[in-house]
Design an enzyme around this catalytic site. Structure first.
Site, PDB file in Angstrom:
ATOM      1  N   LYS A  14      22.043  25.769 -12.827  1.00 24.51           N
ATOM      2  CA  LYS A  14      22.369  25.349 -14.208  1.00 24.51           C
ATOM      3  C   LYS A  14      21.367  24.441 -14.862  1.00 24.51           C
ATOM      4  O   LYS A  14      20.897  25.014 -15.967  1.00 24.51           O
ATOM      5  CB  LYS A  14      23.747  24.682 -14.371  1.00 24.51           C
ATOM      6  CG  LYS A  14      24.945  25.305 -13.861  1.00 24.51           C
ATOM      7  CD  LYS A  14      26.133  24.489 -14.264  1.00 24.51           C
ATOM      8  CE  LYS A  14      26.316  23.277 -13.459  1.00 24.51           C
ATOM      9  NZ  LYS A  14      26.189  23.393 -11.906  1.00 24.51           N
ATOM     10  N   ARG A  89      35.199  19.289 -17.618  1.00 25.18           N
ATOM     11  CA  ARG A  89      35.417  19.575 -16.060  1.00 25.18           C
ATOM     12  C   ARG A  89      36.834  19.863 -15.766  1.00 25.18           C
ATOM     13  O   ARG A  89      36.776  20.195 -14.350  1.00 25.18           O
ATOM     14  CB  ARG A  89      35.105  18.401 -15.342  1.00 25.18           C
ATOM     15  CG  ARG A  89      33.294  18.030 -15.476  1.00 25.18           C
ATOM     16  CD  ARG A  89      33.024  16.668 -14.796  1.00 25.18           C
ATOM     17  NE  ARG A  89      31.589  16.417 -14.906  1.00 25.18           N
ATOM     18  CZ  ARG A  89      30.653  17.050 -14.059  1.00 25.18           C
ATOM     19  NH1 ARG A  89      30.928  17.824 -13.109  1.00 25.18           N
ATOM     20  NH2 ARG A  89      29.510  16.629 -14.027  1.00 25.18           N
ATOM     21  N   ARG A 128      16.575  20.680  -3.233  1.00 27.24           N
ATOM     22  CA  ARG A 128      16.608  20.117  -4.425  1.00 27.24           C
ATOM     23  C   ARG A 128      15.935  18.783  -4.559  1.00 27.24           C
ATOM     24  O   ARG A 128      16.301  18.041  -3.779  1.00 27.24           O
ATOM     25  CB  ARG A 128      17.752  20.167  -5.093  1.00 27.24           C
ATOM     26  CG  ARG A 128      17.690  19.776  -6.654  1.00 27.24           C
ATOM     27  CD  ARG A 128      19.163  19.942  -7.378  1.00 27.24           C
ATOM     28  NE  ARG A 128      20.272  19.362  -6.987  1.00 27.24           N
ATOM     29  CZ  ARG A 128      21.417  19.529  -7.475  1.00 27.24           C
ATOM     30  NH1 ARG A 128      21.730  20.330  -8.271  1.00 27.24           N
ATOM     31  NH2 ARG A 128      22.211  18.575  -6.850  1.00 27.24           N
ATOM     32  N   ARG A 161      18.205  13.203  -4.460  1.00 27.98           N
ATOM     33  CA  ARG A 161      19.488  12.625  -4.812  1.00 27.98           C
ATOM     34  C   ARG A 161      19.908  12.079  -3.578  1.00 27.98           C
ATOM     35  O   ARG A 161      20.348  12.916  -2.603  1.00 27.98           O
ATOM     36  CB  ARG A 161      20.402  13.193  -5.697  1.00 27.98           C
ATOM     37  CG  ARG A 161      20.164  13.180  -7.076  1.00 27.98           C
ATOM     38  CD  ARG A 161      20.858  14.189  -7.973  1.00 27.98           C
ATOM     39  NE  ARG A 161      22.229  14.562  -7.633  1.00 27.98           N
ATOM     40  CZ  ARG A 161      22.974  15.283  -8.513  1.00 27.98           C
ATOM     41  NH1 ARG A 161      22.388  15.727  -9.382  1.00 27.98           N
ATOM     42  NH2 ARG A 161      24.289  14.992  -8.075  1.00 27.98           N
ATOM     43  N   ARG A 172      31.548  17.542  -2.846  1.00 22.73           N
ATOM     44  CA  ARG A 172      31.459  17.879  -4.378  1.00 22.73           C
ATOM     45  C   ARG A 172      31.972  19.481  -4.469  1.00 22.73           C
ATOM     46  O   ARG A 172      32.252  19.804  -5.536  1.00 22.73           O
ATOM     47  CB  ARG A 172      29.832  17.791  -4.658  1.00 22.73           C
ATOM     48  CG  ARG A 172      29.661  16.351  -4.864  1.00 22.73           C
ATOM     49  CD  ARG A 172      28.036  16.204  -4.863  1.00 22.73           C
ATOM     50  NE  ARG A 172      27.243  16.876  -5.746  1.00 22.73           N
ATOM     51  CZ  ARG A 172      26.107  17.173  -5.921  1.00 22.73           C
ATOM     52  NH1 ARG A 172      25.449  16.779  -4.649  1.00 22.73           N
ATOM     53  NH2 ARG A 172      25.673  17.776  -6.826  1.00 22.73           N
TER      54      ARG A 172
END
Length: 216
Positions: A14, A89, A128, A161, A172
């Site tokens: 995204k 969400r 990432r 992260r 998640r």
């Protein structure tokens, strides 16, 4: 006018596609994280309420979140559309946003959903790297920065992260399927959902997305 909600599981791409969509179609990319940070630093009444909740370790309520979205979408840069990322969400948020959109004429008219198999998402997330300054996202395997470890956009050192590890990511992902994935049926019923395969290379997906957006 493109009033877009961007959906998909974490790691689907995204962030990568939001950057060029916002640039190519001249609409602001609005993420909930950015909205919260901007509101808290603005000193506004709403921003101070959100700051108090977050500083106390609480979760920002749907009412406050919707109020923040309403405030952000009323700004001049959203006059020609927007790309909303990270909201809604949940079904209650989506219902509240739909009501708000109908009342103010700012409702979403397109939901872009990028899907991807779990095993691919888990592999991607380990590679990432994100920019702590501007939020740009890279991947050491599939979307490397021009200079290793440095953000292409602002030159800041990239970070990994803390929750970008397999164990945290699976939690998640479970939360996404439990709370957010049901929104796909919600928007399918409204006739504004378009789903794309996020397992193809980014350039091919960009072509597919561009083709759709140009005819909207």
């Amino acid at each position: 006018m493109l009033n877009i909600i961007l959906m998909g599981p974490p790691g689907a791409g995204k962030g990568t596609h939001a950057v060029w969509i916002a640039k190519d179609f001249n609409i602001p990319h609005i993420s909930t994280g950015d909205m919260f940070r901007e509101a808290m630093s603005s000193g506004s009444e709403l921003g101070n309420k959100i700051k108090d909740v977050i500083n106390a370790g609480g979760l920002v309520s749907d009412d406050l979140t919707c109020a923040l979205v309403k405030e952000r979408l009323s700004k001049p840069d959203c006059a020609n559309g927007y790309l909303l990322d990270g909201f809604p969400r949940t079904i209650p948020q989506a219902e509240a946003f739909a009501k708000m959109g109908d009342e103010l004429g700012i409702g979403a008219n397109l939901v872009l959903n990028i899907s991807c198999p779990d095993e691919v998402l888990i592999s991607r997330i380990a590679g990432r790297r994100v920019c702590p300054h501007c939020g740009a996202s890279f991947n050491v395997n599939t979307a490397k920065p021009k200079v290793e470890g440095i953000c292409d956009e602002c030159g800041t050192a990239l970070i990994q992260r803390k929750d970008d590890n397999e164990a945290s990511f699976k939690v998640r992902l479970e939360n996404y399927y439990k709370s957010t994935a049901p929104l796909l049926d919600f928007y399918q019923e409204k006739g504004i959902l378009a789903t794309f395969d996020g397992n193809v290379d980014a350039a091919s997906l960009k072509v597919e997305l561009t083709t759709l957006l140009k005819v909207r």
